[in-house]
Motif scaffolding. Structure first.
Motif, short mmCIF file in Angstrom:
data_model
loop_
_atom_site.label_atom_id
_atom_site.label_comp_id
_atom_site.label_asym_id
_atom_site.label_seq_id
_atom_site.Cartn_x
_atom_site.Cartn_y
_atom_site.Cartn_z
N THR A 1 0.80 -1.23 0.00
CA THR A 1 0.00 0.00 0.00
C THR A 1 0.83 1.28 0.00
O THR A 1 0.32 2.33 -0.36
CB THR A 1 -0.93 0.04 1.24
OG1 THR A 1 -0.14 -0.05 2.45
CG2 THR A 1 -1.94 -1.11 1.20
N GLN A 2 2.10 1.21 0.39
CA GLN A 2 2.91 2.44 0.45
C GLN A 2 3.22 2.92 -0.97
O GLN A 2 3.18 2.14 -1.92
CB GLN A 2 4.19 2.20 1.24
CG GLN A 2 5.20 1.29 0.57
CD GLN A 2 6.40 0.98 1.45
OE1 GLN A 2 6.33 1.04 2.68
NE2 GLN A 2 7.52 0.65 0.82
N PRO A 3 3.57 4.19 -1.13
CA PRO A 3 3.74 4.76 -2.47
C PRO A 3 5.07 4.38 -3.10
O PRO A 3 6.01 3.96 -2.43
CB PRO A 3 3.68 6.27 -2.20
CG PRO A 3 4.26 6.40 -0.82
CD PRO A 3 3.74 5.20 -0.06
N TRP A 4 5.13 4.51 -4.46
CA TRP A 4 6.37 4.38 -5.23
C TRP A 4 7.05 3.03 -4.99
O TRP A 4 8.27 2.94 -4.96
CB TRP A 4 7.32 5.54 -4.91
CG TRP A 4 6.60 6.84 -4.77
CD1 TRP A 4 5.76 7.40 -5.71
CD2 TRP A 4 6.57 7.71 -3.63
NE1 TRP A 4 5.22 8.57 -5.22
CE2 TRP A 4 5.70 8.79 -3.95
CE3 TRP A 4 7.20 7.69 -2.40
CZ2 TRP A 4 5.46 9.83 -3.06
CZ3 TRP A 4 6.95 8.73 -1.52
CH2 TRP A 4 6.09 9.78 -1.84
N THR A 5 6.26 2.00 -4.85
CA THR A 5 6.79 0.70 -4.40
C THR A 5 6.26 -0.44 -5.26
O THR A 5 5.07 -0.51 -5.56
CB THR A 5 6.41 0.46 -2.93
OG1 THR A 5 7.01 1.46 -2.11
CG2 THR A 5 6.89 -0.91 -2.46
N ASN A 6 7.17 -1.35 -5.61
CA ASN A 6 6.79 -2.65 -6.16
C ASN A 6 7.04 -3.70 -5.08
O ASN A 6 8.18 -3.86 -4.63
CB ASN A 6 7.64 -2.96 -7.40
CG ASN A 6 7.36 -2.01 -8.54
OD1 ASN A 6 6.33 -2.10 -9.20
ND2 ASN A 6 8.27 -1.08 -8.80
N PRO A 7 6.00 -4.39 -4.61
CA PRO A 7 6.17 -5.37 -3.53
C PRO A 7 7.23 -6.41 -3.87
O PRO A 7 7.33 -6.86 -5.02
CB PRO A 7 4.79 -6.00 -3.40
CG PRO A 7 3.85 -4.97 -3.94
CD PRO A 7 4.60 -4.28 -5.03
N TYR A 8 8.00 -6.82 -2.86
CA TYR A 8 9.11 -7.75 -3.05
C TYR A 8 9.04 -8.82 -1.98
O TYR A 8 9.05 -8.52 -0.78
CB TYR A 8 10.43 -6.99 -2.96
CG TYR A 8 11.67 -7.81 -3.24
CD1 TYR A 8 12.10 -8.03 -4.54
CD2 TYR A 8 12.42 -8.36 -2.20
CE1 TYR A 8 13.25 -8.76 -4.80
CE2 TYR A 8 13.56 -9.10 -2.45
CZ TYR A 8 13.98 -9.30 -3.75
OH TYR A 8 15.12 -10.02 -4.00
N ILE A 9 8.97 -10.09 -2.40
CA ILE A 9 8.74 -11.21 -1.50
C ILE A 9 9.89 -12.20 -1.64
O ILE A 9 10.20 -12.63 -2.75
CB ILE A 9 7.41 -11.92 -1.85
CG1 ILE A 9 6.26 -10.91 -1.93
CG2 ILE A 9 7.11 -13.03 -0.85
CD1 ILE A 9 5.15 -11.34 -2.87
N LEU A 10 10.51 -12.55 -0.54
CA LEU A 10 11.58 -13.53 -0.55
C LEU A 10 11.01 -14.92 -0.32
O LEU A 10 10.14 -15.11 0.53
CB LEU A 10 12.60 -13.19 0.53
CG LEU A 10 13.89 -14.02 0.55
CD1 LEU A 10 14.72 -13.75 -0.69
CD2 LEU A 10 14.70 -13.72 1.81
N ASP A 11 11.49 -15.89 -1.08
CA ASP A 11 11.04 -17.28 -0.91
C ASP A 11 11.11 -17.69 0.56
O ASP A 11 12.14 -17.53 1.21
CB ASP A 11 11.91 -18.19 -1.77
CG ASP A 11 11.37 -19.61 -1.88
OD1 ASP A 11 10.14 -19.77 -1.82
OD2 ASP A 11 12.19 -20.53 -2.02
N GLY A 12 10.02 -18.21 1.08
CA GLY A 12 9.94 -18.60 2.49
C GLY A 12 9.21 -17.61 3.36
O GLY A 12 8.70 -17.96 4.43
#
Length: 561
Positions: free
Chosen positions: A401-412
């Motif tokens: 939800t924060q601006p100027w951001t592409n969500p990034y998820i680490l495996d696990g």
């Protein structure tokens, strides 16, 4: 905070005892469009309480928790809908904050413990390969992922290697694919299987971004000594304490060597972008050449606005603005130390300071640079060590939800994996015991990908909400996202150990404002007290909430970015 006697309501109705699972529809009265419901987070938490000064009519219902535990993902935005012929849109997605990125190591992501002994044996063919990883891609589609960050896929040096398998970031050759990722017993090569992996990702509308290592293994240093940086005594230089790798010289010979790498990845494998490890290790002119040559690719620099360890031994200081001006589209946010930020103000100030940098570095008025929402990277201890599942749930809410951001998820991450992300050994896929994190994140990515809320969360204006707290070290984070008259209000408690109270100044708010939390509930319940131009909150530890509120003119009353 002293409050007068109140009558307590939940979703506009008097609070009464209940049991079992409430069947409530996640529905916007304004739009009349349903979003998918979620299975209950286990155990089902107590509901949040919305408190009004007097009884009033019914308000919008909250998320539903179907008994069968099944739900369907929302529609993919038209901008990234499947195409009959693959079109690389990753660069545009980075600019529009529409990339949802999943970082994985082929060796681990595709691993299969065939004899169930808890270990992965490459001799038995249990280590991950490109083809075995394909079998797990549908999990990512269901989660809402549209981009994969592939950690390095080059062969690994043998000399001075760390662990049983060696570091992914100690390549012995930049011009070939790791043969350990080739499926044994068939006629295809590792290169052919890597190409097939990319094609299978594209069939699922997943873009692929490959890692660009920054240094050389000892093996590579011995085969190409002309590329290696040495001191005046002839000693090879090592960055900081990474003793299994040595540094390159920045010269024309290295540029020519990298030409082979980018030709392999871009032209032979067809990847859509590059994540550059320790981007500061190369000069701005070096990157300007390659970002210009492959201008259609997305470029992510491992660079931080104010890296906590900068400068590192034998490396120049990290200056992300210079890298952005050299053609990179995105940098890492400093969110991997979010847990160490002392209060909400530091987090909010950090967002705004980076917005100013994006504008200075931009060639399109500030709209073509972005963060990745890296609350956890492969270099960090698990976020579970800094607040457990509540911290992971809070981070999931903020990164989506924060601006100027592409969500990034680490495996696990989606299961609450508690160990370090292993890039040195043959290990099973990283898994923990908290599937509720994945369910929550899945729900938030569904909101983010929906036609109803996606434009607000990806490209809407950012409006910091003034917070008045009796706590001088205020922990209440609040901001609004707004687009085309639609306003989404985020309210979160940064403290995962204690409740936080505050009064939010929200011009246009009134006591009749419906408050429907679009995020699933977890942990200890929160309480909300809407009033004229304000919202008083009493938040459970680590709680994250997002509401659609009827304040179309909020941007006229508060600073907007």
């Amino acid at each position: 905070m002293q409050l007068p006697p109140i009558q307590m309501f939940r979703y506009g109705q008097p609070v009464s005892p209940w049991s079992g699972r409430p069947e409530l529809s996640l529905r916007s009265q304004a739009q009349g469009a349903n979003l998918p419901s979620l299975p209950a987070l286990s155990p089902l938490p107590a509901p949040d309480v919305f408190v009004r000064r007097a009884a009033m009519g019914p308000t919008a219902a909250g998320p539903s928790y179907p008994a069968n535990g099944l739900f369907t993902m929302g529609a993919i935005p038209p901008s990234i809908a499947p195409q009959p012929v693959w079109q690389n849109r990753l660069k545009r997605m980075f600019h529009n904050n529409q990339a949802s990125i999943y970082a994985l190591n082929i060796r681990t992501f595709g691993a299969k413990d065939k004899n169930l002994d808890g270990r992965i044996s490459p001799i038995s063919g249990e280590n991950g390969t490109f083809l075995s990883a394909v079998q797990n891609l549908d999990q990512l589609v269901a989660l809402g992922v549209n981009t994969i960050h592939l950690l390095p896929i080059n062969p690994i040096g043998q000399a001075r290697r760390f662990g049983a398998a060696g570091s992914l970031y100690a390549p012995s050759d930049y011009h070939s694919v790791n043969p350990e990722f080739d499926t044994p017993g068939n006629s295809t090569t590792a290169l052919e299987e890597a190409r097939q992996f990319v094609e299978e990702c594209h069939k699922r509308n997943i873009h692929v971004m490959v890692d660009v290592p920054s240094c050389a293994s000892e093996d590579l240093a011995q085969s190409r000594p002309d590329l290696i940086l040495k001191d005046r005594h002839g000693n090879k230089l090592t960055p900081t304490n990474w003793v299994d790798i040595v540094m390159f010289k920045n010269d024309d010979a290295l540029r020519q060597y990298y030409e082979g790498f980018f030709d392999l990845m871009a032209n032979q494998l067809g990847v859509d972008g590059f994540r550059v490890d320790v981007a500061r290790a190369r000069t701005p002119d070096f990157w300007r050449y390659f970002t210009g040559k492959y201008a259609d690719k997305a470029w992510l620099a491992e660079s931080y606005c104010e890296e906590d360890q900068s400068p590192l031994k034998n490396l120049p200081r990290d200056i992300p603005e210079t890298l952005l001006k050299s053609g990179f589209d995105s940098i890492y946010g400093q969110f991997h130390i979010f847990h160490a930020m002392p209060n909400a103000k530091e987090y909010m100030d950090y967002l705004l300071s980076n917005r100013a940098m994006f504008q200075r570095a931009s060639q399109q008025g500030g709209n073509d640079k972005s963060f990745i929402g890296s609350f956890l990277t492969h270099d960090d201890p698990s976020l579970m060590e800094h607040g457990g599942a509540p911290m992971c749930l809070l981070a999931s809410g903020l990164m989506t939800t924060q601006p100027w951001t592409n969500p990034y998820i680490l495996d696990g991450f989606t299961t609450g994996y508690t160990g370090e992300f292993d890039i040195f050994n043959f290990v099973p896929q990283h898994k923990g015991t908290h599937p509720e994190i994945g369910l929550f994140l899945k729900h938030m990515l569904t909101l983010r990908n929906s036609p109803q809320y996606g434009p607000v969360l990806t490209q809407g204006a950012f409006i910091p909400i003034p917070v008045n707290s009796e706590n001088p070290n205020n922990q209440v984070i609040s901001f609004a996202r707004q687009a085309n008259g639609k306003t989404l209000l985020v309210v979160a408690n940064k403290d995962v150990n204690a409740r936080s109270r505050a009064t939010l100044s929200i011009p246009g708010m009134n006591s009749f404002q419906p408050l429907n939390n679009l995020a699933p509930s977890y942990g200890r319940p929160s309480q909300f007290y809407p009033g004229v131009n304000q919202l008083e909150v009493d938040l459970g530890p680590g709680r994250f909430h997002i509401f659609e509120i009827n304040t179309p003119f909020l941007s006229r009353s508060l600073p907007t970015y």
